[in-house]
Design an enzyme around this catalytic site. Structure first.
Site, short mmCIF file in Angstrom:
data_model
loop_
_atom_site.label_atom_id
_atom_site.label_comp_id
_atom_site.label_asym_id
_atom_site.label_seq_id
_atom_site.Cartn_x
_atom_site.Cartn_y
_atom_site.Cartn_z
N GLU A 1 -6.12 2.89 5.99
CA GLU A 1 -5.76 2.77 4.58
C GLU A 1 -6.46 3.87 3.77
O GLU A 1 -5.95 4.33 2.77
CB GLU A 1 -6.17 1.40 4.05
CG GLU A 1 -5.74 1.14 2.62
CD GLU A 1 -5.97 -0.31 2.21
OE1 GLU A 1 -6.60 -0.51 1.16
OE2 GLU A 1 -5.52 -1.21 2.93
N SER B 1 -11.42 -1.86 2.25
CA SER B 1 -10.73 -2.12 3.53
C SER B 1 -10.35 -0.79 4.17
O SER B 1 -9.62 0.00 3.57
CB SER B 1 -9.48 -2.96 3.30
OG SER B 1 -9.82 -4.23 2.79
N ARG C 1 0.82 -1.22 0.00
CA ARG C 1 0.00 0.00 0.00
C ARG C 1 0.85 1.27 0.00
O ARG C 1 0.52 2.27 0.64
CB ARG C 1 -0.97 0.02 1.20
CG ARG C 1 -1.90 -1.18 1.25
CD ARG C 1 -2.80 -1.26 0.00
NE ARG C 1 -3.65 -2.44 0.05
CZ ARG C 1 -3.34 -3.61 -0.53
NH1 ARG C 1 -2.21 -3.76 -1.20
NH2 ARG C 1 -4.16 -4.63 -0.44
#
Length: 304
Positions: free
Chosen positions: A296, A226, A176
């Site tokens: 995130e 998410s 990420r």
């Protein structure tokens, strides 16, 4: 320069249809929340450098977004300019084993184009709701696949207005993460190296992943996918479930009972509800498990 003067300057670069004023950001985020942006722009890739140069010259703050699928915009909205790479910057072309996609192309569109060209490798991305540009920025991934597995290079616009081509090593791709944000660069286009495969094999894998998503994810509600990054050695959803937070809500925001790693807009949620819910989930998991959950989802706007 006053606002009317800035607008007139924008009109020398973009058509009036590409310039939206006081545009509600709830229309452009998958959470379906967010106040208005002063200017919401829809450039084609070739116009991006001129738009950004104008913003820099006039000291107008600007933000880049794609499909808004990993974004929480404040209820107060965004001051300045939002530059959205969407359908106007979504060219996709397959040639040989390579597929090139504009920053505004959806990952699902890129995966569909790869399927049509009998190119395997992007199946994991078919159900990710983001754009190609955003996916490069965060090295998006799902079901064991990541963008860095198939990315050859990205064409980026640097803060100096110059276009560069960076390969995946130069992009510093990890979980990420890429160097795009810290180097203040903007993704314009990405090229993927894929593998020739029978279409039926590609389609079968895409169908399998789609079935798993439908079974396990709360796709019927607005969310940003998410909500938290995966903590090393743990799964965020399980930590949240073990903390007894399945179904926990603040206002219209709720921890999904179907998948505790998702915060959903159950109906009428405000950005403030979502952020407060996230804060309380982080606090509870920290107390219960001693693990720090990192968001995130990216925040944009004033949350004070």
């Amino acid at each position: 320069m006053n606002e009317s003067g800035f607008y007139q300057q924008l009109c020398t670069i973009l058509s009036k249809e590409q310039i939206l004023c006081n545009e509600p950001m709830e229309r452009h985020t998958s959470f379906r929340v967010g106040g208005p942006a002063d200017y919401f722009l829809l450039p084609v890739i070739e116009q991006a450098a001129d738009v950004i140069a104008l913003c820099q010259r006039e000291h107008m703050p600007y933000h880049i977004i794609g499909n808004g699928s990993n974004l929480l915009v404040s209820d107060a909205g965004i001051r300045g300019v939002v530059i959205a790479f969407t359908k106007n910057a979504a060219r996709i072309q397959a040639e040989g084993s390579r597929l090139t996609a504009g920053a505004g192309a959806l990952l699902s569109q890129a995966a569909a184009a790869a399927l049509k060209a009998s190119l395997g490798g992007l199946e994991f991305a078919a159900g990710i709701p983001g754009s190609v540009g955003g996916a490069v920025v965060m090295n998006a991934g799902a079901y064991g696949g990541e963008l860095k597995d198939v990315l050859a290079h990205a064409r980026v616009l640097g803060p100096d207005g110059k276009i560069q081509i960076l390969d995946k090593e130069q992009l510093d791709l990890s979980y990420r993460h890429s160097c795009i944000a810290q180097r203040h660069m903007i993704v314009l286009e990405a090229e993927f190296v894929l593998e020739k495969k029978p279409q039926e094999e590609i389609q079968a894998y895409m169908d399998e992943l789609k079935k798993r998503r439908i079974e396990k994810q709360p796709l019927e509600y607005p969310s940003a996918g998410s909500t938290f990054k995966r903590p090393q050695g743990y799964f965020a959803g399980k930590l949240i479930m073990d903390a007894g937070l399945a179904g926990f809500s603040v206002g219209g925001a709720q921890v999904s009972e179907k998948h505790c790693g998702f915060v959903i807009n159950k109906g009428g949620a405000k950005a403030a509800d979502i952020l407060e819910l996230i804060r309380q989930v982080q606090q509870k998991v920290r107390q219960q498990a001693g693990v720090e959950l990192e968001m995130e989802v990216k925040r944009m706007g004033d949350f004070t």
